[in-house]
Design an enzyme around this catalytic site. Structure first.
Site, mmCIF file in Angstrom:
data_model
loop_
_atom_site.group_PDB
_atom_site.id
_atom_site.type_symbol
_atom_site.label_atom_id
_atom_site.label_comp_id
_atom_site.label_asym_id
_atom_site.label_seq_id
_atom_site.Cartn_x
_atom_site.Cartn_y
_atom_site.Cartn_z
ATOM 1 N N SER A 91 0.813 -1.215 0.000
ATOM 2 C CA SER A 91 0.000 0.000 0.000
ATOM 3 C C SER A 91 0.845 1.263 0.000
ATOM 4 C CB SER A 91 -0.933 0.007 1.212
ATOM 5 O OG SER A 91 -0.198 0.046 2.421
ATOM 6 N N LYS A 122 -6.395 4.957 7.956
ATOM 7 C CA LYS A 122 -5.226 5.709 7.509
ATOM 8 C C LYS A 122 -5.537 7.198 7.413
ATOM 9 C CE LYS A 122 -3.194 1.829 4.978
ATOM 10 N NZ LYS A 122 -2.866 1.253 3.652
#
Length: 813
Positions: free
Chosen positions: A666, A709
């Site tokens: 990611s 996040k």
């Protein structure tokens, strides 16, 4: 270094507040509180799994046992128990099973099968039989009839002995021999002229006379020996006559009572055969009943109420009821929480007697397979596999179609104490094993018997589509959970809050988590808070408060991480611009809490041999997925820039202040943007953070944990004051996964924070640098001044430098 371009909000379109969180409208639910809702027919979104369970309950063929798969908290146990209970209620009641003494082979107890409820009746009948006979038989031996017959036998025996001896004495006298009884036996003496021949007189006889006397005495001695020799025979016969008398008396006492029990079980051939053996043994062992009366004494109770069947001597006539179904209709559903070998297949207990371990058939104890026979057995696969020999015993029982009691000591050969070998009991049941998917896959891989014995799998879904129909069913399921746990009703607003939380748990605005266990925990805490505040129903404020408190309790590690960033122990910039430096985003999972955390990623470049060094991988801190992401971005560089010259780049990438493992791809978008910044010498806005993986075509791909996040970087920016210049770049494909908290949504609404969806690496680098990325033109080059043009120019310079060093390298060789 070029001067950073000021951030222009109009240069890119961020997501609106309505795109950051999907909110359930309480008015659309159609009820006031959950008191108005009926229970659901079956769990939400589990139609596929429920069909598999129904097939397992309906299929009568062997091998169609069931594996229930899925994560904990999805209501697997409750849903399976409900369906199994419904199916079991429609099944016939299974037969009873009991163990009785085997009179021919005492170490092999006999298993008896009886109709439901009849095993207990047989046990009660045998206890009553022993208690009655323990009174009747001694009473019969005390009767005048018995005593008279016994005296007759004794008299006949005595008379027979006396008559035989009297006849011998008469014959001896006729032959001139007198018989004398002495303390040591019998003595014979000759008679002459009516007088017993004395020794001195005998000595005066001539030889012929002495020989005649000796012959008469010798003949009588031999006849006396024959008379005495016949005495033991008569004694044996004498002993048999009382035995026959006892047997006859016992027979008359036992026969009537046994006949009563036999008539009660006339429809059971096995029981009738067993009672015949009991009859014969009781007649042959009538003295046990006499000993019982003599040994017990009067006692505190009258004989009519004393329980003689408790005496050890009568244990052979007991009935050990292993399974009795007299308590209710339908088949059993048994859940064994501790599936040890003994708890599964049964055990044989031992008792200490005079320093030795002894056992008998009454110490046989049933296992879960016995109790569930004819119905369903539910087991946790992980617990089953953790018990020695339990998994093997279950497979062996299912293969053989019978339960054979085997102790753990026998399997492990720990000692050789003499034990029993009970008859195996035929097995007809459906086993349901509950496991997570990983354990099931491992078991299938390691044991080929799994797919043969467990042909069905009920795979429970973790999420369900968030549609109006699903939300309505979900509300009914929450209402049922509240009633089951004794909670106060929930308002429509509270249910709406739980629906939103379910979407957050699923990390998807279009789906809901089916982890009812986690939602039930929230409901219980909200119920407590509502009751503390004196509310009559749990409202949305109580749910929100419970969620807030739960996160606060679990967020110690998150807050510690935030403090380290706030104190600049961990270096994270949220303002200005820096070349080759970017804020990447990761998710930390503590087991009970997940939170997002920014990490600084830096890139450095120079002329080299075309290698991108992943420092994390070099020091073995990078996992395989992270290394894959770095190789992918290397492939993007080599296929996208300076195609007519060798790749002559030497680059390094690192997660700064990373002291643990790094895995996942990611961060590959952030790493590629950092590389492009270093190559183009354009600064990256530090107020922006990036997450997303990238492929070799430059497309930004979806990743997990996007909500956490964003919130992690938002907390850092909020702690340093939101400036309106901060935000997060996420993959376009992750927009549907956003379920951000209200404070983040409100900050976006005010323009103080931004969430930018990007689909390509070009879109990302434009937002990060404020410069156009540039698309390759028909002539082959990128537009001047664009990011891509600057990158390609830098790579060409590296190639030219490398070419300049090539001759020197060849000379050295």
């Amino acid at each position: 270094m070029p001067r950073p371009v000021s951030f222009d909000r109009t240069a890119a379109r961020g997501l609106g507040p309505d795109q950051l969180r999907r909110v359930c409208d309480p008015a659309a639910l159609g009820f006031r509180t959950t008191e108005d809702l009926p229970p659901p027919e079956e769990p939400v979104g589990q139609q596929r799994a429920m069909d598999a369970v129904r097939l397992a309950t309906a299929m009568r063929r062997s091998g169609f046992n069931l594996f229930v798969l899925g994560p904990p908290g999805t209501g697997r146990h409750r849903a399976v128990d409900r369906l199994l209970g419904s199916a079991a209620a429609r099944r016939p009641v299974p037969d009873d099973w009991a163990y009785v003494h085997n009179f021919e082979a005492p170490d092999r107890p006999q298993a008896l099968r009886l109709p439901p409820g009849r095993a207990a009746d047989l046990g009660a009948a045998m206890r009553a039989l022993v208690d009655d006979l323990a009174i009747d038989i001694p009473a019969m031996f005390d009767s005048e009839e018995y005593q008279a017959e016994k005296r007759s036998i004794e008299q006949a025996f005595a008379q027979g002995n006396e008559e035989a001896f009297a006849e011998f004495v008469d014959r001896a006298r006729k032959d001139g021999v007198e018989v004398f009884r002495t303390p040591t036996g019998f003595t014979l003496a000759a008679v002459v002229d009516g007088e017993v021949l004395k020794p001195d007189t005998y000595e005066r006889l001539d030889a012929e006379q002495r020989a005649a006397v000796d012959a008469r005495v010798e003949a009588m001695q031999q006849e006396l020996a024959q008379v005495l020799k016949a005495v033991p025979g008569r004694e044996r016969e004498h002993r048999k006559r009382p035995e026959r008398l006892h047997a006859m008396m016992a027979q008359s006492a036992v026969a009537d009572r046994i006949a009563e029990v036999t008539r009660a079980f006339a429809d059971q051939p096995d029981v009738s055969a067993y009672l015949e053996q009991v009859h014969a043994d009781m007649v042959a062992s009538a003295e046990l009943f006499l000993k019982a009366r003599a040994g017990e004494g009067a006692g505190p109770f009258p004989e009519a109420v004393r329980k003689f069947h408790h005496l050890p001597m009568f244990r052979r006539y007991a009935v050990n009821v292993i399974v009795s179904r007299g308590g209710g209709g339908g088949a059993p559903v048994v859940t064994e929480d501790l599936p040890t070998l003994a708890n599964l297949t049964g055990r044989i207990d031992h008792a200490s007697h005079m320093g030795a371990l002894v056992t008998d058939f009454t110490l046989i104890k049933p296992g879960a397979l016995h109790r569930a026979n004819g119905g369903f057995l539910v087991l946790e696969a992980r617990r089953l596999l953790g018990e020695p020999y339990a998994w093997d015993a279950l497979k062996r029982s299912l293969d053989a179609g019978r339960v054979q009691i085997t102790t753990l000591a026998e399997r492990m050969s720990l000692f050789t104490t003499t034990s029993l070998e009970p008859d195996p009991i035929p097995l007809d049941l459906r086993v349901v094993l509950i496991a997570d998917r990983q354990l099931y896959r491992l078991l299938v891989y390691m044991d080929p018997d799994v797919t043969r014995l467990f042909k069905l799998q009920a795979d429970f879904e973790e999420t369900a589509p968030r549609t109006a129909a699903t939300v309505a069913l979900f509300a009914r399921q929450l209402a049922e959970a509240a009633r089951r746990d004794g909670l106060m009703p929930l308002t429509a607003a509270a249910v709406a809050g739980l629906v939103d939380h379910a979407s957050r748990l699923a990390s998807d605005t279009e789906r809901m988590s089916l982890q009812v266990g986690r939602l039930s925990d929230v409901m219980r805490e909200a119920d407590h808070l509502a009751a503390t505040d004196g509310h009559a129903a749990t409202d949305s404020a109580d749910v929100a408060h419970a969620l807030e408190q739960a996160e606060h309790r679990a967020a110690r590690v998150r807050d510690l991480s935030q403090q380290m960033i706030a104190r600049r122990t961990v270096l994270i910039d949220t303002a200005g611009g820096t070349v080759g430096q970017i804020n990447g985003l990761s998710v930390v999972d503590t087991g009970t809490h997940r939170f997002g955390r920014p990490s600084r990623i830096t890139a450095r470049v120079r002329q080299g041999s075309g290698r991108v060094v992943d420092i994390e991988r070099e020091v073995e801190l990078g996992g395989p997925l992270h290394s894959k992401g770095v190789l992918v971005l290397s492939g993007y560089l080599t296929a996208h820039y300076a195609l007519d010259v060798p790749m002559s780049l030497q680059a390094s990438l690192v997660f700064e202040q990373s002291y643990g493992g790094v895995d996942g791809d990611s961060a590959s978008t952030a790493e590629l943007c950092a590389l492009l910044s270093a190559l183009s010498d354009l600064p990256i806005r530090q107020g922006l953070a990036v997450t997303g993986s990238v492929n070799q075509l430059g497309e930004v791909q979806a990743i997990g944990g996007v909500t956490e996040k964003i919130e992690g970087f938002f907390r850092v920016c909020k702690a340093r004051r939101l400036t309106g210049q901060q935000g997060v770049l996420i993959p376009q494909a992750n927009v549907k996964h956003l379920m951000l908290r209200d404070e983040v949504v409100e900050a976006v609404r005010r323009g103080a924070f931004h969430v930018f969806p990007v689909a390509t690496i070009d879109a990302a680098i434009e937002l990060l640098t404020g410069h156009p990325a540039g698309r390759r033109q028909r002539g082959g080059g990128f537009p001047g001044g664009s990011v891509n043009a600057r990158v390609e120019a830098r790579l060409r310079r590296f190639a030219e430098l490398r070419r300049g060093f090539a001759p020197a390298v060849r000379t050295e060789r």
